[in-house]
Design a protein around this motif. Sequence first.
Motif, PDB file in Angstrom:
ATOM      1  N   GLU A  31       0.800  -1.218   0.000  1.00 44.20           N
ATOM      2  CA  GLU A  31       0.000   0.000   0.000  1.00 44.20           C
ATOM      3  C   GLU A  31       0.834   1.269   0.000  1.00 44.20           C
ATOM      4  N   LYS A  32       2.050   1.219   0.577  1.00 46.76           N
ATOM      5  CA  LYS A  32       2.834   2.440   0.712  1.00 46.76           C
ATOM      6  C   LYS A  32       4.050   2.496  -0.210  1.00 46.76           C
ATOM      7  N   CYS A  33       4.458   1.380  -0.785  1.00 47.65           N
ATOM      8  CA  CYS A  33       5.629   1.352  -1.671  1.00 47.65           C
ATOM      9  C   CYS A  33       5.166   0.983  -3.075  1.00 47.65           C
ATOM     10  N   ARG A  34       4.463   1.878  -3.697  1.00 46.95           N
ATOM     11  CA  ARG A  34       3.839   1.562  -4.983  1.00 46.95           C
ATOM     12  C   ARG A  34       4.814   1.618  -6.146  1.00 46.95           C
ATOM     13  N   SER A  35       6.054   2.018  -5.874  1.00 43.50           N
ATOM     14  CA  SER A  35       7.081   2.025  -6.923  1.00 43.50           C
ATOM     15  C   SER A  35       7.885   0.732  -6.938  1.00 43.50           C
ATOM     16  N   LEU A  36       7.467  -0.241  -6.138  1.00 44.37           N
ATOM     17  CA  LEU A  36       8.201  -1.498  -6.019  1.00 44.37           C
ATOM     18  C   LEU A  36       8.327  -2.195  -7.372  1.00 44.37           C
ATOM     19  N   LYS A  37       9.582  -2.557  -7.712  1.00 47.10           N
ATOM     20  CA  LYS A  37       9.841  -3.231  -8.982  1.00 47.10           C
ATOM     21  C   LYS A  37      10.350  -4.661  -8.807  1.00 47.10           C
ATOM     22  N   SER A  38      10.936  -4.944  -7.646  1.00 44.02           N
ATOM     23  CA  SER A  38      11.503  -6.278  -7.426  1.00 44.02           C
ATOM     24  C   SER A  38      11.161  -6.742  -6.016  1.00 44.02           C
ATOM     25  N   LEU A  39      10.657  -7.978  -5.885  1.00 38.51           N
ATOM     26  CA  LEU A  39      10.270  -8.537  -4.596  1.00 38.51           C
ATOM     27  C   LEU A  39      10.759  -9.979  -4.496  1.00 38.51           C
TER      28      LEU A  39
ATOM     29  N   GLN B 289       4.119  -1.607 -11.014  1.00 38.90           N
ATOM     30  CA  GLN B 289       5.394  -1.554 -11.730  1.00 38.90           C
ATOM     31  C   GLN B 289       6.266  -2.784 -11.464  1.00 38.90           C
ATOM     32  N   LEU B 290       5.733  -3.771 -10.763  1.00 36.65           N
ATOM     33  CA  LEU B 290       6.525  -4.948 -10.390  1.00 36.65           C
ATOM     34  C   LEU B 290       7.050  -5.682 -11.620  1.00 36.65           C
ATOM     35  N   GLU B 291       8.373  -5.951 -11.616  1.00 44.00           N
ATOM     36  CA  GLU B 291       9.006  -6.634 -12.738  1.00 44.00           C
ATOM     37  C   GLU B 291       9.608  -7.978 -12.348  1.00 44.00           C
ATOM     38  N   VAL B 292      10.061  -8.110 -11.091  1.00 44.35           N
ATOM     39  CA  VAL B 292      10.765  -9.317 -10.657  1.00 44.35           C
ATOM     40  C   VAL B 292      10.104  -9.864  -9.396  1.00 44.35           C
ATOM     41  N   LEU B 293       9.788 -11.174  -9.392  1.00 51.17           N
ATOM     42  CA  LEU B 293       9.159 -11.820  -8.241  1.00 51.17           C
ATOM     43  C   LEU B 293       9.785 -13.187  -8.012  1.00 51.17           C
ATOM     44  N   ASN B 294      10.283 -13.408  -6.795  1.00 57.72           N
ATOM     45  CA  ASN B 294      10.873 -14.697  -6.432  1.00 57.72           C
ATOM     46  C   ASN B 294      10.060 -15.316  -5.302  1.00 57.72           C
ATOM     47  N   LEU B 295       9.524 -16.500  -5.544  1.00 62.14           N
ATOM     48  CA  LEU B 295       8.681 -17.199  -4.576  1.00 62.14           C
ATOM     49  C   LEU B 295       9.263 -18.557  -4.195  1.00 62.14           C
ATOM     50  N   ARG B 296      10.561 -18.641  -4.020  1.00 61.00           N
ATOM     51  CA  ARG B 296      11.182 -19.905  -3.638  1.00 61.00           C
ATOM     52  C   ARG B 296      10.857 -20.235  -2.180  1.00 61.00           C
ATOM     53  N   PHE B 297      10.374 -21.449  -1.963  1.00 66.39           N
ATOM     54  CA  PHE B 297      10.086 -21.977  -0.618  1.00 66.39           C
ATOM     55  C   PHE B 297       9.028 -21.147   0.116  1.00 66.39           C
ATOM     56  N   CYS B 298       8.071 -20.627  -0.607  1.00 60.60           N
ATOM     57  CA  CYS B 298       6.933 -19.922   0.004  1.00 60.60           C
ATOM     58  C   CYS B 298       5.784 -20.916   0.155  1.00 60.60           C
ATOM     59  N   GLU B 299       5.828 -21.680   1.217  1.00 62.03           N
ATOM     60  CA  GLU B 299       4.912 -22.818   1.364  1.00 62.03           C
ATOM     61  C   GLU B 299       3.479 -22.397   1.633  1.00 62.03           C
ATOM     62  N   GLY B 300       3.247 -21.155   2.034  1.00 53.96           N
ATOM     63  CA  GLY B 300       1.892 -20.732   2.352  1.00 53.96           C
ATOM     64  C   GLY B 300       1.087 -20.262   1.160  1.00 53.96           C
ATOM     65  N   LEU B 301       1.694 -20.196  -0.004  1.00 55.85           N
ATOM     66  CA  LEU B 301       1.009 -19.674  -1.188  1.00 55.85           C
ATOM     67  C   LEU B 301       0.260 -20.777  -1.930  1.00 55.85           C
ATOM     68  N   THR B 302      -0.849 -20.368  -2.564  1.00 54.11           N
ATOM     69  CA  THR B 302      -1.597 -21.272  -3.434  1.00 54.11           C
ATOM     70  C   THR B 302      -1.795 -20.594  -4.788  1.00 54.11           C
ATOM     71  N   ASP B 303      -2.483 -21.279  -5.671  1.00 51.61           N
ATOM     72  CA  ASP B 303      -2.772 -20.706  -6.990  1.00 51.61           C
ATOM     73  C   ASP B 303      -3.519 -19.385  -6.888  1.00 51.61           C
ATOM     74  N   ALA B 304      -4.371 -19.238  -5.882  1.00 53.68           N
ATOM     75  CA  ALA B 304      -5.192 -18.027  -5.775  1.00 53.68           C
ATOM     76  C   ALA B 304      -4.327 -16.774  -5.701  1.00 53.68           C
ATOM     77  N   GLY B 305      -3.268 -16.813  -4.895  1.00 47.18           N
ATOM     78  CA  GLY B 305      -2.407 -15.642  -4.747  1.00 47.18           C
ATOM     79  C   GLY B 305      -1.658 -15.305  -6.011  1.00 47.18           C
ATOM     80  N   LEU B 306      -1.076 -16.311  -6.665  1.00 46.29           N
ATOM     81  CA  LEU B 306      -0.286 -16.054  -7.860  1.00 46.29           C
ATOM     82  C   LEU B 306      -1.166 -15.640  -9.037  1.00 46.29           C
ATOM     83  N   VAL B 307      -2.350 -16.195  -9.121  1.00 43.84           N
ATOM     84  CA  VAL B 307      -3.273 -15.790 -10.184  1.00 43.84           C
ATOM     85  C   VAL B 307      -3.664 -14.327 -10.011  1.00 43.84           C
ATOM     86  N   GLU B 308      -3.941 -13.925  -8.771  1.00 40.75           N
ATOM     87  CA  GLU B 308      -4.318 -12.528  -8.511  1.00 40.75           C
ATOM     88  C   GLU B 308      -3.164 -11.587  -8.838  1.00 40.75           C
TER      89      GLU B 308
END
Length: 608
Positions: A160-168, A189-208
């Motif tokens: 909500e506060k870092c809307r210029s985020l490009k890499s996470l 503006q997000l360009e890079v996303l790394n989700l290695r070993f994020c066991e709490g995520l499901t398809d719903a989050g990545l689809v959104e």
Amino acid sequence: MRGHDWINSMLPDELILEIFRDLDSKSSRDACSLVCRRWLTLERLSRDTIRIGASGSPDALVNLLARRFVNVTNVYIDERLSISLPVDFGRRRSASQSALSWLRLRIVSERSESGANELDSYCLSDAGLAAVADGFTKLEKLSLIWCSNATSAGLRSVAEKCRSLKSLDLQGCYVGDQGLGAIGECCKQLEVLNLRFCEGLTDAGLVELALGCGKTLKSLGVAACAKISDLSLEAVGSYCRSLETLSLDSEFIHNKGVLAVAKGCPNLRNLNLQCINVTDEALSAVGILCASLESLALYSFQRFSDKSLCAIGKGCKKLRSLMLSDCYFLSDKGLEAVAAGCSELARLEVNGCHNIGTYGLESIGRSCMRLTELALLYCQKVGDEALSEVGKGCKYLQALHLVDCSVIGDDAICSIATGCKSLKKLHIRRCYEVGSKGIIAVGDKCKYLTDLSIRFCDRVGDEALVTIGNGCPLLRHLNVSGCHQIGDAGITAIARGCPQLTYLDVSVLQNLRDIALAEVGEGCPLLKDIVLSHCRQITDIGLAHLVRRCKLLESCHMVYCPGVTAAGVATVISSCINMKKVLIEKSKVSERTRRRAGSIISYLCVDL
């Protein structure tokens, strides 16, 4: 005029800020910040990157840093990295000052974490993420590595506060779908996303997220996320048309997901796959549809064959990097197809693909003239003729790695040395047919060599290192661990001929004595790292000669050296103020040395 401050009176803030930004090391910037209050303020304004390891109170530390460094755009938090107390060598901060600083940090910790679980106080929480969001509003890159206490609530604060985020980077974080959905909703503006070993995520989050950031997302990494399936990749293929890099390590991804990406992401340039359920059908589609592919890495594939590589060779004309690891059903035919179709190939690694042999590598040598790096690991069927072709055809080769290639010998190395005179890096490990003849050829003809590693090559002797010392003055890295025929003469030649040496591993050299160590001390003043373990003839005398001029030493490994005593260990530590790590047996560290430098001493065996 003496006593007049010309710099501060003449130079505007903007120019000093630019000077600080051009400094290439943190220590230089820290030193400049101590000149005066103005420089301290300006240096803080110039900082764009903050790195935080594990600490007693990460939330309080983030709050403190956010107040001081307001222009930071890159925050890297890794809770695997430990932070130890400053070490007092007599020329640094006093022990009382260090203890006082640490005590202040502990007080802040106790105040900010009152009532919290003691273990939790050492982990970044949602409150810390909220502080990141409030304090670093210009944030463009955020890495949260193994921050196990961060949840979706904290991630929503950042979104909500870092809307210029490009890499996470969320490696090892147990965030949920709500947090990832918030990133997709707010960070357009997000360009890079790394989700290695994020066991709490499901398809719903990545689809959104794909729905929200599809237009900008260029790089996606997913590994060990058991609840992410082909459904997510179908969304990526549908909405992320600009995707350039995809890295997948999953047992739950099948052909359907990879096919969706191949069809929907025409700009795909880099593809890394470790998916045991992906077959020829999906990889053939990549070859047909992804004409822009430049880098392909395939790990542990057991359900695809040469058919896939033939499709890659036919369709991916821009391929520059190919990595094949433990792909048991690939053969020379597949590699031949890549060689014929991918003439731009610059990097090739073949690791444990037991059906690839000499003929496949000969094809690479004949067709891929732009090859700059070649790695052959556990390739028992590749013979000298393969590297002879590489030597003839790949004039621009700069790096060669050979591990456990039992058939390759001196003739192959001589061919490489003759044809690839731009060679800078040569790593050979446990290739028992390689001897002094091949290394002598390298020393005679490869004048730009900077990195040489010949570990456990029993047939290499002193004469080889004499030639290297005479012919390779740019050498910076040398590893001759386990080469039993190398002794004083070879290391002395290196010391006298390679003054730029910064790394030296001479472990398990039974014939190496103090005289060689003294020569290294005289001839290699830039040395930073040395490994002396299992050198039975090295004593305290040799160590004293070594550290007399090698004042830049940062690490020294000397376990199982019976001639080294507690006095020698103390000499090394007291003489080298930059020392960061000493590996030694516990019994050889005196109580005084332990008190003085306990934080930099590591023990191989403790109370066994």
